[in-house]
Motif scaffolding. Sequence first.
Motif, PDB file in Angstrom:
ATOM      1  N   UNK A 113       0.816  -1.214   0.000  1.00 40.89           N
ATOM      2  CA  UNK A 113       0.000   0.000   0.000  1.00 40.89           C
ATOM      3  C   UNK A 113       0.852   1.268   0.000  1.00 40.89           C
ATOM      4  N   UNK A 114       2.005   1.237   0.692  1.00 38.89           N
ATOM      5  CA  UNK A 114       2.890   2.404   0.770  1.00 38.89           C
ATOM      6  C   UNK A 114       4.332   1.945   0.660  1.00 38.89           C
ATOM      7  N   UNK A 115       4.713   1.421  -0.502  1.00 36.82           N
ATOM      8  CA  UNK A 115       6.057   0.854  -0.660  1.00 36.82           C
ATOM      9  C   UNK A 115       7.141   1.908  -0.458  1.00 36.82           C
ATOM     10  N   UNK A 116       8.230   1.476   0.172  1.00 36.27           N
ATOM     11  CA  UNK A 116       9.334   2.390   0.447  1.00 36.27           C
ATOM     12  C   UNK A 116       9.875   2.949  -0.873  1.00 36.27           C
ATOM     13  N   UNK A 117      10.280   4.210  -0.847  1.00 34.66           N
ATOM     14  CA  UNK A 117      10.676   4.916  -2.056  1.00 34.66           C
ATOM     15  C   UNK A 117      12.126   4.597  -2.411  1.00 34.66           C
ATOM     16  N   UNK A 118      12.323   3.740  -3.399  1.00 33.58           N
ATOM     17  CA  UNK A 118      13.650   3.379  -3.871  1.00 33.58           C
ATOM     18  C   UNK A 118      13.695   3.547  -5.385  1.00 33.58           C
ATOM     19  N   UNK A 119      14.807   3.162  -5.995  1.00 30.44           N
ATOM     20  CA  UNK A 119      14.936   3.408  -7.430  1.00 30.44           C
ATOM     21  C   UNK A 119      14.194   2.383  -8.272  1.00 30.44           C
ATOM     22  N   UNK A 120      13.582   1.400  -7.625  1.00 28.82           N
ATOM     23  CA  UNK A 120      12.764   0.412  -8.326  1.00 28.82           C
ATOM     24  C   UNK A 120      11.820  -0.218  -7.310  1.00 28.82           C
ATOM     25  N   UNK A 121      10.712  -0.792  -7.757  1.00 23.29           N
ATOM     26  CA  UNK A 121       9.775  -1.396  -6.805  1.00 23.29           C
ATOM     27  C   UNK A 121      10.349  -2.661  -6.185  1.00 23.29           C
ATOM     28  N   UNK A 122      10.118  -2.837  -4.892  1.00 26.22           N
ATOM     29  CA  UNK A 122      10.546  -4.044  -4.190  1.00 26.22           C
ATOM     30  C   UNK A 122       9.302  -4.668  -3.557  1.00 26.22           C
ATOM     31  N   UNK A 123       8.955  -5.848  -4.034  1.00 29.62           N
ATOM     32  CA  UNK A 123       7.763  -6.535  -3.544  1.00 29.62           C
ATOM     33  C   UNK A 123       8.086  -7.357  -2.300  1.00 29.62           C
ATOM     34  N   UNK A 124       7.078  -7.736  -1.522  1.00 31.82           N
ATOM     35  CA  UNK A 124       7.310  -8.659  -0.409  1.00 31.82           C
ATOM     36  C   UNK A 124       7.632 -10.049  -0.943  1.00 31.82           C
ATOM     37  N   UNK A 125       8.477 -10.767  -0.245  1.00 30.39           N
ATOM     38  CA  UNK A 125       8.777 -12.142  -0.643  1.00 30.39           C
ATOM     39  C   UNK A 125       7.548 -13.024  -0.457  1.00 30.39           C
ATOM     40  N   UNK A 126       7.510 -14.081  -1.220  1.00 32.30           N
ATOM     41  CA  UNK A 126       6.397 -15.021  -1.108  1.00 32.30           C
ATOM     42  C   UNK A 126       6.307 -15.592   0.307  1.00 32.30           C
ATOM     43  N   UNK A 127       7.457 -15.831   0.926  1.00 33.06           N
ATOM     44  CA  UNK A 127       7.460 -16.402   2.278  1.00 33.06           C
ATOM     45  C   UNK A 127       6.872 -15.433   3.290  1.00 33.06           C
ATOM     46  N   UNK A 128       7.103 -14.128   3.109  1.00 34.89           N
ATOM     47  CA  UNK A 128       6.510 -13.126   4.000  1.00 34.89           C
ATOM     48  C   UNK A 128       4.992 -13.136   3.850  1.00 34.89           C
TER      49      UNK A 128
END
Length: 316
Positions: A113-128
């Motif tokens: 919902x509010x992904x941390x602002x980095x130079x590319x999107x980082x999704x949660x791992x499947x295990x998380x």
Amino acid sequence: MPQASGPPRTRGTALLALALALVGSPGGGQHYDYYGWQPESLPHGRFYGREPQCLDIPPDMQLCRDVGYKRMRLPNLLEHETMAEAKQQASSWVPLLAKQCHTDTQLFLCSLFAPVCLDRPVYPCRSLCEVVRDSCAPVMESYGFPWPEMLHCGKFPSDHELCIAVQFGNSKATPPPVSKICTQCEMEHKADGMMEQMCSSDFVVKMRIKEMTEENGERRLVAAQKKKVLKLGPLKRKDTKKMVLHMRNAAACPCPQLDSLSGSFLVMGRKVGGRLLLLAIYPWQKHNKEMKFAVKFMFSYPCPLYHPLLYGAGQH
């Protein structure tokens, strides 16, 4: 609102350190590249209708308050393109945090919902996703809500890919404490809280309980013949004539309200698949000013346009 263990600054440092280790230093500008791993359902690279931006997480975005970082990317990873849409959709998940079903619930939800602002999107791992789902899905099912398709864990990358892993919680599903009160029996003590529950319920009934049984991990409450329907919703005549309420995942947990079946009860619930699910139950107290106010003014209460996934019981 319950938070994951550790002070916000420590949690933020840990999250940012993890993210930076994965993807390198964040870009210095407001706009940045957003190529990277994409869910299988979105295989064609760029899927946003507008250029991503870095924005401050709004103070009224309660889901991600004190999440550990201050800036988020928009559109987010659930394709919400405006802050208003992101806030509205995120707000329906706030009560899940109060259930404390897993320590990483906030981390998982805010990464989308509010992904941390980095130079590319980082999704949660499947295990998380899986560990939060395995701990929280039973709570959601108690209220008649399945784990949503938009959070299907198979959509997220495996642990050896670029992703946010389990951090603050256990890597296994967290079993609920045996002594934890049934979710349906967590009571609001203020009129506003009760009316919010009424907003989210299909029906509200004042009734006596004729019989209570336990079967297949749930409690089954049979209403006495005489009852007063305060909010009918989708109920049909046959539903009210022989009313049977089901309490999912409630056979082994305590419910103080049901220690004695004498007297009347104020019950709220939803009709799901032809069954009536009990979502909240209160002993009827005619001298309780908060309850009287809630019942009297429930139809004039400004209910939200969306339906919260869960109630906020326990946030006292």
